[in-house]
Design a protein around this motif. Structure first.
Motif, PDB file in Angstrom:
ATOM      1  N   ASN A  34       0.885  -1.169   0.000  1.00  0.00           N
ATOM      2  CA  ASN A  34       0.000   0.000   0.000  1.00  0.00           C
ATOM      3  C   ASN A  34       0.918   1.211   0.000  1.00  0.00           C
ATOM      4  O   ASN A  34       1.457   1.588   1.034  1.00  0.00           O
ATOM      5  CB  ASN A  34      -0.901  -0.035   1.241  1.00  0.00           C
ATOM      6  N   PHE A  37       2.681   5.165   2.383  1.00  0.00           N
ATOM      7  CA  PHE A  37       3.203   4.967   3.733  1.00  0.00           C
ATOM      8  C   PHE A  37       4.693   5.298   3.794  1.00  0.00           C
ATOM      9  O   PHE A  37       5.526   4.434   4.049  1.00  0.00           O
ATOM     10  CB  PHE A  37       2.948   3.498   4.119  1.00  0.00           C
ATOM     11  N   PHE A  74      -4.404  -1.251   2.067  1.00  0.00           N
ATOM     12  CA  PHE A  74      -3.647  -2.013   3.071  1.00  0.00           C
ATOM     13  C   PHE A  74      -4.427  -3.247   3.503  1.00  0.00           C
ATOM     14  O   PHE A  74      -3.874  -4.348   3.649  1.00  0.00           O
ATOM     15  CB  PHE A  74      -3.330  -1.129   4.283  1.00  0.00           C
ATOM     16  N   ALA A  91       4.624  -4.028   3.555  1.00  0.00           N
ATOM     17  CA  ALA A  91       3.981  -2.718   3.648  1.00  0.00           C
ATOM     18  C   ALA A  91       4.098  -2.183   5.067  1.00  0.00           C
ATOM     19  O   ALA A  91       3.127  -1.705   5.636  1.00  0.00           O
ATOM     20  CB  ALA A  91       2.517  -2.843   3.246  1.00  0.00           C
ATOM     21  N   GLY A  92       5.272  -2.332   5.650  1.00  0.00           N
ATOM     22  CA  GLY A  92       5.397  -1.968   7.062  1.00  0.00           C
ATOM     23  C   GLY A  92       4.402  -2.771   7.877  1.00  0.00           C
ATOM     24  O   GLY A  92       3.765  -2.254   8.791  1.00  0.00           O
ATOM     25  N   ILE A  93       4.271  -4.043   7.540  1.00  0.00           N
ATOM     26  CA  ILE A  93       3.251  -4.881   8.185  1.00  0.00           C
ATOM     27  C   ILE A  93       3.760  -5.394   9.528  1.00  0.00           C
ATOM     28  O   ILE A  93       4.803  -6.032   9.609  1.00  0.00           O
ATOM     29  CB  ILE A  93       2.862  -6.084   7.303  1.00  0.00           C
ATOM     30  N   THR A  94       3.011  -5.087  10.551  1.00  0.00           N
ATOM     31  CA  THR A  94       3.352  -5.542  11.893  1.00  0.00           C
ATOM     32  C   THR A  94       2.933  -7.004  12.064  1.00  0.00           C
ATOM     33  O   THR A  94       1.821  -7.376  11.704  1.00  0.00           O
ATOM     34  CB  THR A  94       2.597  -4.688  12.931  1.00  0.00           C
ATOM     35  N   ARG A  99      -2.794 -12.014  12.346  1.00  0.00           N
ATOM     36  CA  ARG A  99      -2.259 -12.169  10.988  1.00  0.00           C
ATOM     37  C   ARG A  99      -1.516 -13.492  10.837  1.00  0.00           C
ATOM     38  O   ARG A  99      -1.514 -14.090   9.751  1.00  0.00           O
ATOM     39  CB  ARG A  99      -1.346 -10.987  10.657  1.00  0.00           C
ATOM     40  N   GLN A 138      -5.989   4.337   9.950  1.00  0.00           N
ATOM     41  CA  GLN A 138      -6.097   3.659   8.657  1.00  0.00           C
ATOM     42  C   GLN A 138      -6.728   2.290   8.911  1.00  0.00           C
ATOM     43  O   GLN A 138      -6.296   1.535   9.780  1.00  0.00           O
ATOM     44  CB  GLN A 138      -4.722   3.493   7.989  1.00  0.00           C
ATOM     45  N   GLY A 140      -7.877  -1.330   9.272  1.00  0.00           N
ATOM     46  CA  GLY A 140      -7.207  -2.633   9.303  1.00  0.00           C
ATOM     47  C   GLY A 140      -5.781  -2.621   9.792  1.00  0.00           C
ATOM     48  O   GLY A 140      -5.076  -3.615   9.690  1.00  0.00           O
ATOM     49  N   THR A 141      -5.344  -1.488  10.340  1.00  0.00           N
ATOM     50  CA  THR A 141      -3.959  -1.403  10.816  1.00  0.00           C
ATOM     51  C   THR A 141      -3.899  -1.657  12.323  1.00  0.00           C
ATOM     52  O   THR A 141      -4.926  -1.730  13.007  1.00  0.00           O
ATOM     53  CB  THR A 141      -3.370  -0.003  10.553  1.00  0.00           C
ATOM     54  N   ASP A 179       1.489   4.680  12.606  1.00  0.00           N
ATOM     55  CA  ASP A 179       2.890   4.318  12.863  1.00  0.00           C
ATOM     56  C   ASP A 179       3.780   5.572  12.927  1.00  0.00           C
ATOM     57  O   ASP A 179       3.627   6.493  12.134  1.00  0.00           O
ATOM     58  CB  ASP A 179       3.411   3.388  11.755  1.00  0.00           C
ATOM     59  N   GLU A 203       6.144  -2.753  18.137  1.00  0.00           N
ATOM     60  CA  GLU A 203       5.760  -3.563  16.988  1.00  0.00           C
ATOM     61  C   GLU A 203       6.982  -3.928  16.163  1.00  0.00           C
ATOM     62  O   GLU A 203       8.006  -3.265  16.228  1.00  0.00           O
ATOM     63  CB  GLU A 203       4.755  -2.771  16.120  1.00  0.00           C
ATOM     64  N   TYR A 205       8.077  -5.145  12.149  1.00  0.00           N
ATOM     65  CA  TYR A 205       7.670  -5.329  10.757  1.00  0.00           C
ATOM     66  C   TYR A 205       8.351  -6.579  10.174  1.00  0.00           C
ATOM     67  O   TYR A 205       9.535  -6.811  10.398  1.00  0.00           O
ATOM     68  CB  TYR A 205       8.125  -4.154   9.889  1.00  0.00           C
TER      69      TYR A 205
HETATM   70  N1  ARG Z   1       2.212  -1.280  10.896  1.00  0.00           N
HETATM   71  C1  ARG Z   1       0.813  -1.094  10.740  1.00  0.00           C
HETATM   72  C2  ARG Z   1       0.131  -2.423  10.555  1.00  0.00           C
HETATM   73  O1  ARG Z   1       0.744  -3.393  10.253  1.00  0.00           O
HETATM   74  C3  ARG Z   1       0.457  -0.146   9.627  1.00  0.00           C
HETATM   75  C4  ARG Z   1       1.058  -0.433   8.292  1.00  0.00           C
HETATM   76  C5  ARG Z   1       0.492   0.439   7.210  1.00  0.00           C
HETATM   77  N2  ARG Z   1       1.217   0.251   6.006  1.00  0.00           N
HETATM   78  C6  ARG Z   1       0.914   0.798   4.799  1.00  0.00           C
HETATM   79  N3  ARG Z   1       1.696   0.547   3.794  1.00  0.00           N
HETATM   80  N4  ARG Z   1      -0.119   1.573   4.699  1.00  0.00           N
HETATM   81  O2  ARG Z   1      -1.054  -2.542  10.699  1.00  0.00           O
END
Ligand code: ARG
Length: 244
Positions: A34, A37, A74, A91-94, A99, A138, A140-141, A179, A203, A205
């Protein structure tokens, strides 16, 4: 006969493109992200760049694959990986318990936390002040998850982090939980906003792949380890964060 041959070749090219480099069958590695970010993924002119993109390019290169980036909401990334539309989600996914039920995660490549953005001069100066307030996130984050637990807060969910901040600008919400790295980039580029000093979560990533795709996960982890050992990961992060 020749025609069948050509058709067959075409068919296999299409199939392998669909299966993806993540399964050893094609020469592309599809990354779902996404790209809204910064500093992890964002558009610079027409191109998607950022920490995640630089890392993913190296992973793809290590595998002898070409990186293809699919930009999406996202909220759709995990589904895309689960269904095989994408090989990796980055995507900076925690990493989270929820998950982990849906996808597998690589080793950690970055640490993060949630921050609170308010308008300059806001009476919200601590987490306690958020009780009963309107909080933008945002959809779903982990910021969304965190805000759900703020007492009596009404959580407004937006598809994009930017929209949440726009809502803050327009007075539709009192604060945005998002974040910290993203918050810092955004607030430094736009006036009138402030970030509370306190950080609210710990958190990590990581990169996700479809459940059970250990072959791909091993390759991803090998590249991540390499990036850490060689100092290249530090270099990439510095390029987008510390050097700014
Ligand atoms: N780290 C947060 C999560 O995993 C937000 C990540 C949002 N990343 C993005 N590309 N919009 O939920």
């Amino acid at each position: 006969m020749r025609k069948t041959g050509i058709l067959f070749a075409l068919f296999s090219v299409m199939c392998t493109a669909f299966i993806g480099c993540g399964n050893d069958e094609a020469d592309v590695l599809v990354m779902a992200t996404n790209a809204e970010f910064p500093p992890y993924e964002f558009y610079s002119d027409e191109e998607i760049v950022g920490i995640d993109v630089d890392i993913a390019r190296i992973i793809a290169e290590d595998m002898g694959c070409e990186l293809v980036i699919e930009d999406m909401a996202f909220d759709s990334i995990i589904d895309a990986v689960e269904s095989g539309k994408a090989d990796i989600g980055m995507a900076g996914i925690t990493v989270s318990e929820d998950r982990l039920k849906e996808v597998d995660f690589s080793d950690i490549y970055a640490e993060a936390s949630q921050a609170v953005i308010v308008k300059e001069g806001s009476d919200v100066t601590s987490l306690a002040d958020l009780v009963g307030k309107r909080v933008g996130v945002q959809l779903g984050t982990t910021g969304d998850d965190f805000s759900e637990n703020i007492e009596d807060a009404s959580v407004e969910r937006y598809n994009r982090g930017y929209e949440a901040i726009q809502a803050l600008d327009q007075g539709k919400v009192d604060a945005v939980v998002i974040d910290r790295e993203f918050a810092e980039v955004y607030v430094s580029q736009n006036g009138g906003l402030a970030i509370l000093d306190e950080s609210f979560t710990d958190e990590e990533y990581a990169i996700c792949v479809a459940k059970g795709n250990t072959k791909l996960l091993e390759k991803v982890n090998a590249s991540v380890q390499n990036l850490k050992d060689s100092g290249k990961l530090r270099e990439i992060v510095d390029k987008y964060i510390n050097a700014e």
